[in-house]
Design a protein around this motif. Structure first.
Motif, PDB file in Angstrom:
ATOM      1  N   CYS A  16       0.840  -1.205   0.000  1.00  7.03           N
ATOM      2  CA  CYS A  16       0.000   0.000   0.000  1.00  7.03           C
ATOM      3  C   CYS A  16       0.869   1.247   0.000  1.00  7.03           C
ATOM      4  O   CYS A  16       0.628   2.194  -0.763  1.00  7.03           O
ATOM      5  CB  CYS A  16      -0.918   0.007   1.223  1.00  7.03           C
ATOM      6  N   TYR A  29       1.331   3.971  -3.222  1.00  5.62           N
ATOM      7  CA  TYR A  29       1.051   5.403  -3.085  1.00  5.62           C
ATOM      8  C   TYR A  29       2.298   6.233  -3.357  1.00  5.62           C
ATOM      9  O   TYR A  29       2.234   7.288  -3.992  1.00  5.62           O
ATOM     10  CB  TYR A  29       0.507   5.711  -1.694  1.00  5.62           C
ATOM     11  N   TYR A  77      -5.406   5.097  -0.642  1.00  3.77           N
ATOM     12  CA  TYR A  77      -4.236   4.669   0.130  1.00  3.77           C
ATOM     13  C   TYR A  77      -4.612   4.435   1.587  1.00  3.77           C
ATOM     14  O   TYR A  77      -4.210   3.433   2.202  1.00  3.77           O
ATOM     15  CB  TYR A  77      -3.140   5.734   0.027  1.00  3.77           C
ATOM     16  N   ARG A 110      -4.344   0.858   3.395  1.00 11.42           N
ATOM     17  CA  ARG A 110      -3.457   0.669   4.546  1.00 11.42           C
ATOM     18  C   ARG A 110      -4.239   0.231   5.788  1.00 11.42           C
ATOM     19  O   ARG A 110      -3.803  -0.676   6.508  1.00 11.42           O
ATOM     20  CB  ARG A 110      -2.697   1.973   4.829  1.00 11.42           C
TER      21      ARG A 110
END
Length: 440
Positions: free
Chosen positions: A122, A126, A299, A303
């Motif tokens: 993740c 990003y 994101y 996450r």
């Protein structure tokens, strides 16, 4: 191509593998496999269980050792049959139980790292967006802003040229009106005999037929008006000059007005171009901001989901029927430590049976002190700090206003209907001969 397992699928496979191994061990501990007498009564053994209990395979192994101990106590020594049983138990420990525990540890370690990798993925995804697509979009928007600045400067330059043209045009219009006003004032109505009337001082011309003949009277009258011929001719020249200047400035004024109109069109076209570029830049800026917000939200969701899954799989969690275990790594790790410690105590005892035919109680503490579980400790990576979201600030470009013409004195309208701000300087009336008077 291989299909990548999800984190939950991988956890389920790991747990299933661990349970299958347990079932397999349970079958191996059956009395028929080991060839031991199941009718023997179990006796107490001082080997302690782990704090959270041990699994069924280890408990079965413990029961076999208790039966071996009873057989030794009954025979007073280690008989060949008992020795064979002890060797089978040692083989079971070293070949089956220990590898199974270590294999379960390796599977859980891989599971922890795999689930943790989801969090890293993740972050990496990003970060890739920040360093790739976001920077490219920012460069494109900034490049558009630079183009807007350049074209806006070109518009300003064109507007300056247009303003200068308007100044020149207004001067020509003013001069044109002045010249045409001079023509008008010389002959305001334009009718025959109205431009200028000259009266003789005598008021009339007569003839005394008693003293002079008709021819003599005509000759006298002709002599009186002869100077008017040159006077009217000169005045006509001045009028024609004023009319010529009016026509000349009218043509120049018309040409200048056309030039200014062309410059105005150029300004408006350039301003239109700037506005189109500004609109593209503004639209790109909006897409950039909205895209950055969307990526940031994705994101955070990615996450948070990965961390939640990681914590659920790592644990700790509720304990199962064995007193530990469960569907999380930390519980299984604790369970493996207990199994390993119990297995190593039994293994130590079996070794002593093989070497000396008995097991002294004081040796139990020595066995416990020699046991280590460092190789079964799961490495739990530290959760990294989240990457700060980046949402660029993209103010809109104002664009350019199109050029609006300013009013001016219309050259087509006679000056007496639309007077200029300052009165025109007209041509002064010529001097008449001393013997006559002039009237406009």
């Amino acid at each position: 191509p291989r299909t990548r397992m999800s984190v939950k699928e991988l956890a389920q496979v790991t747990i299933l593998s661990f349970n299958v191994r347990r079932t397999y061990l349970n079958s191996l501990t059956d009395m028929r496999v080991l060839g031991l007498a199941s009718s023997c009564a179990a006796v107490s053994l001082t080997v302690e269980s782990g704090a959270h209990g041990t699994s069924s395979p280890v408990e079965s192994l413990r029961a076999e050792v208790e039966m071996v101990q009873k057989q030794i106590q009954h025979a007073g020594k280690v008989t060949p049959k008992v020795y064979e049983t002890v060797q089978k138990l040692l083989t079971m420990v070293t070949s089956i139980i220990e590898p199974a525990i270590e294999e379960s540890h390796a599977s859980d370690q891989m599971l922890v790292l795999t689930v943790f990798r989801e969090i890293i993925d993740c972050d990496a995804q990003y970060t890739k967006f920040l360093n790739g697509a976001l920077k490219q979009q920012q460069l494109a928007v900034e490049g558009g802003r630079g183009k807007v600045v350049i074209t806006t400067g070109e518009v300003d330059t064109a507007k300056e040229k247009y303003a200068k043209c308007l100044d020149d045009r207004d001067l020509l219009v003013r001069e044109n009106n002045t010249r045409c006003c001079a023509e008008y004032q010389m002959c305001p109505n334009g009718g025959y005999g109205d431009c200028e009337i000259v009266k003789l001082s005598q008021g009339y011309v007569g003839c005394n037929y008693r003293e002079r003949t008709g021819a003599e009277c005509y000759a006298h009258a002709e002599k009186l008006i002869a100077p008017l011929e040159s006077y009217f001719a000169e005045q006509d020249k001045k009028y024609e000059m004023a009319r010529h200047l009016c026509a000349q400035f009218k043509a120049s004024t018309e040409a200048k007005i056309k030039d200014c109109a062309a410059l105005q069109e150029a300004v408006n076209a350039q301003a239109h171009m700037v506005n189109e570029i500004s609109e593209q830049v503004n639209h790109g800026g909006i897409e950039l901001v909205e895209g950055a917000k969307g990526e940031c939200q994705q994101y955070k969701v990615c996450r948070n989901k990965a961390i939640t899954s990681y914590l659920e799989i790592v644990g700790p969690c509720e304990k199962d029927a064995y007193g530990a275990g469960g569907d999380c790594v930390k519980n299984r790790e604790e369970d493996r430590h207990s199994e390993w410690e119990a297995t190593q105590e039994i293994k130590c005892m079996l070794d002593h049976y093989c070497q000396g035919g008995k097991f002294e109680e004081d040796l139990l503490e020595q066995c416990k002190q020699s046991i280590t579980t460092f190789h079964l400790a799961i490495s739990y990576p530290t959760l990294p700090a989240s990457t700060p979201c980046e949402v660029p600030d993209c103010p809109s470009c104002p664009g350019c206003d199109e050029c609006i013409d300013r009013p001016y004195y219309q050259y087509q309208t006679p000056c007496y209907e639309t007077p200029v701000a300052d009165p025109p300087v007209c041509v002064e009336a010529p001097d008449c001969p001393g013997w006559c008077t002039s009237e406009e």
